[in-house]
Design a protein around this motif. Structure first.
Motif, PDB file in Angstrom:
ATOM      1  N   UNK A   4       0.835  -1.193   0.000  1.00  0.00           N
ATOM      2  CA  UNK A   4       0.000   0.000   0.000  1.00  0.00           C
ATOM      3  C   UNK A   4       0.871   1.244   0.000  1.00  0.00           C
ATOM      4  N   UNK A   5       0.243   2.411  -0.122  1.00  0.00           N
ATOM      5  CA  UNK A   5       0.998   3.661  -0.242  1.00  0.00           C
ATOM      6  C   UNK A   5       1.814   3.943   1.005  1.00  0.00           C
ATOM      7  N   UNK A   6       1.300   3.539   2.161  1.00  0.00           N
ATOM      8  CA  UNK A   6       2.028   3.784   3.404  1.00  0.00           C
ATOM      9  C   UNK A   6       3.355   3.055   3.407  1.00  0.00           C
ATOM     10  N   UNK A   7       3.322   1.781   3.044  1.00  0.00           N
ATOM     11  CA  UNK A   7       4.550   0.999   3.018  1.00  0.00           C
ATOM     12  C   UNK A   7       5.508   1.550   1.974  1.00  0.00           C
ATOM     13  N   UNK A   8       4.961   2.017   0.865  1.00  0.00           N
ATOM     14  CA  UNK A   8       5.819   2.530  -0.205  1.00  0.00           C
ATOM     15  C   UNK A   8       6.546   3.802   0.193  1.00  0.00           C
ATOM     16  N   UNK A  50       9.176   4.666  -7.840  1.00  0.00           N
ATOM     17  CA  UNK A  50       9.155   5.530  -9.017  1.00  0.00           C
ATOM     18  C   UNK A  50       8.253   5.094 -10.142  1.00  0.00           C
ATOM     19  N   UNK A  51       7.603   3.938 -10.011  1.00  0.00           N
ATOM     20  CA  UNK A  51       6.831   3.401 -11.135  1.00  0.00           C
ATOM     21  C   UNK A  51       5.696   4.320 -11.568  1.00  0.00           C
ATOM     22  N   UNK A  52       5.111   5.054 -10.616  1.00  0.00           N
ATOM     23  CA  UNK A  52       3.996   5.936 -10.968  1.00  0.00           C
ATOM     24  C   UNK A  52       4.455   7.144 -11.780  1.00  0.00           C
ATOM     25  N   UNK A  53       5.776   7.380 -11.820  1.00  0.00           N
ATOM     26  CA  UNK A  53       6.312   8.517 -12.571  1.00  0.00           C
ATOM     27  C   UNK A  53       6.919   8.096 -13.908  1.00  0.00           C
ATOM     28  N   UNK A  56       6.208   9.991 -17.104  1.00  0.00           N
ATOM     29  CA  UNK A  56       6.807  11.322 -17.216  1.00  0.00           C
ATOM     30  C   UNK A  56       8.142  11.261 -17.948  1.00  0.00           C
ATOM     31  N   UNK A  57       8.780  10.097 -17.895  1.00  0.00           N
ATOM     32  CA  UNK A  57      10.077   9.926 -18.554  1.00  0.00           C
ATOM     33  C   UNK A  57       9.945   9.185 -19.881  1.00  0.00           C
ATOM     34  N   UNK A  58       8.699   8.987 -20.323  1.00  0.00           N
ATOM     35  CA  UNK A  58       8.470   8.387 -21.629  1.00  0.00           C
ATOM     36  C   UNK A  58       8.416   6.875 -21.642  1.00  0.00           C
ATOM     37  N   UNK A  59       8.172   6.255 -20.474  1.00  0.00           N
ATOM     38  CA  UNK A  59       8.130   4.792 -20.413  1.00  0.00           C
ATOM     39  C   UNK A  59       6.706   4.310 -20.153  1.00  0.00           C
ATOM     40  N   UNK A  63       3.399  -2.285 -20.657  1.00  0.00           N
ATOM     41  CA  UNK A  63       3.940  -3.296 -21.567  1.00  0.00           C
ATOM     42  C   UNK A  63       5.222  -3.871 -20.978  1.00  0.00           C
ATOM     43  N   UNK A  64       5.537  -5.099 -21.346  1.00  0.00           N
ATOM     44  CA  UNK A  64       6.751  -5.738 -20.837  1.00  0.00           C
ATOM     45  C   UNK A  64       7.994  -4.992 -21.302  1.00  0.00           C
ATOM     46  N   UNK A  65       7.950  -4.515 -22.543  1.00  0.00           N
ATOM     47  CA  UNK A  65       9.089  -3.760 -23.067  1.00  0.00           C
ATOM     48  C   UNK A  65       9.291  -2.471 -22.274  1.00  0.00           C
ATOM     49  N   UNK A  66       8.178  -1.796 -21.958  1.00  0.00           N
ATOM     50  CA  UNK A  66       8.266  -0.559 -21.190  1.00  0.00           C
ATOM     51  C   UNK A  66       8.803  -0.788 -19.795  1.00  0.00           C
ATOM     52  N   UNK A  67       8.386  -1.880 -19.163  1.00  0.00           N
ATOM     53  CA  UNK A  67       8.881  -2.231 -17.830  1.00  0.00           C
ATOM     54  C   UNK A  67      10.389  -2.440 -17.875  1.00  0.00           C
TER      55      UNK A  67
END
Length: 374
Positions: A4-8, A50-53, A56-59, A63-67
């Motif tokens: 959850x967001x708290x742990x993150x 950082x995954x939620x951002x 913003x960096x174009x990723x 998709x698996x490629x994007x990950x």
């Protein structure tokens, strides 16, 4: 396990720590940089926080490629950070007692802020026993991030020390690195030409540049496009006073005299705003004020009283602003500071890029981190 967001929350701080490993466990390496280690846990925490951002960096992490691309981008950032530490130590950079004490204070503050963030989360959750619930949340976050209080504190201290070493080394590397007067003058001409083209096409971009410049994100505007005008206003606390002032203006009393007597906006008393606030589409004023100002059709027009969060405004359009260049001499201080900063940062970035490109220093272990983010 989905966190959850708290742990993150704790992962944001953990992601930059020097080493992030479970207590007593041998770290699984994502990469080595000289004698520095980048662990898979570091990369996991970096991805988690950082995954939620990523977009913003174009990723595209849907998709698996994007990950994979975003994960590799994060790993490169961690490698770059580790390289800076390695090179600082290689250069013999050390800390004075005062610098070490400051690093310890920074680490303690970071830890205290982390604990406080969980207390705040517990309060927002409406916990009956805030302290106990915050401790539970914090413990869960530590477990999820494979660390302990002692390890977290040690990592934060090492991180603060490393940051100070890197900063000190960077300062040494950039000593004497500066643009010449000729280069700065040429840069002004380049920026002027670019802004003319952009602002003439999209005038509102002027105000975006102006706002960003205040925070050091870009050079100050050096060109004002056509279509803007200047306003002055009388700000008061209540509608009754505003209506009374408007009646006086309509009866022929001097606007500036009434502004001096009743106005409460200190900006109107500043020499910098003697000509009035510059107004146009996209200007960064509160909406009621901006809309009322933009509705003034010609110089000399005065608005009816309009309310905003700041109070009641009577706005006068005082002059039309012609398109014009802002001379280099008028912006030299802010312009030179920004461009010198960019130049220095690029100089340092080029050095770091050369370090990272040295394959004798950097080794990646893709078999260890292939599953991160998936």
């Amino acid at each position: 396990m989905k966190l959850n967001k708290t742990i993150a929350l704790v992962a944001v701080i953990l992601m930059t720590a020097a080493t992030l490993i479970g207590c007593g466990a041998k770290p699984v390496l994502a990469a080595t940089v000289g004698d520095q280690e980048v662990t898979v846990t570091q990369l996991e925490n970096s991805y988690l926080s950082g995954s939620s951002y990523a977009s913003m960096y174009g990723y595209d992490t849907s998709t698996e490629e994007g990950v994979t691309q975003y994960r590799d981008y994060l790993l490169d950032n961690l490698i770059s950070s580790a390289m800076k530490v390695y090179q600082a130590k290689l250069a013999g950079i050390t800390l004075t007692d005062e610098e070490l004490a400051a690093a310890k204070a920074t680490a303690q503050q970071n830890y205290d802020d982390t604990v406080a963030s969980f207390e705040q989360q517990a309060q927002q959750a409406g916990a009956t026993n805030v302290e106990a619930y915050a401790k539970t949340l914090f413990t869960k976050a530590l477990v999820a991030n494979k660390t302990t209080v002692k390890k977290l504190q040690a990592d934060m201290l090492q991180d603060a020390i490393d940051n100070t070493l890197v900063s000190k080394h960077k300062t040494a590397l950039l000593e004497g690195v500066t643009m010449t007067d000729e280069e700065l003058s040429a840069k002004y001409a380049e920026v002027l030409a670019s802004q003319k083209e952009q602002f003439d096409a999209t005038p509102s971009d002027y105000f975006t540049f102006e706002t960003y410049a205040q925070y050091g994100y870009n050079a100050p505007p050096v060109y004002v496009p056509a279509g803007f005008f200047r306003v002055r206003h009388i700000l008061v606390a209540d509608e009754i006073t505003a209506n009374m002032i408007k009646e006086k203006i309509d009866a022929g009393e001097d606007f500036e005299a009434l502004l001096a007597e009743y106005g409460t906006d200190p900006g109107m008393q500043s020499d910098a705003n003697a000509a009035g606030y510059l107004v146009g589409e996209g200007a960064s004023f509160v909406e009621p004020f901006l809309n009322a100002a933009l509705a003034l059709a010609k110089d000399g027009d005065v608005s009816a009283p309009v309310e905003s969060d700041y109070g009641w405004h009577i706005i006068k359009r005082v002059s039309t602003e012609p398109a014009h260049e802002i001379p280099y001499e008028d912006v030299k201080g802010a312009f030179d500071l920004y461009e010198q900063s960019l130049y220095s940062e690029q100089y340092y970035a080029d050095i770091v890029s050369k370090w990272v490109a040295d394959t004798t220093l950097v080794t990646k272990y893709p078999e260890n981190y292939a599953s991160v983010g998936k």
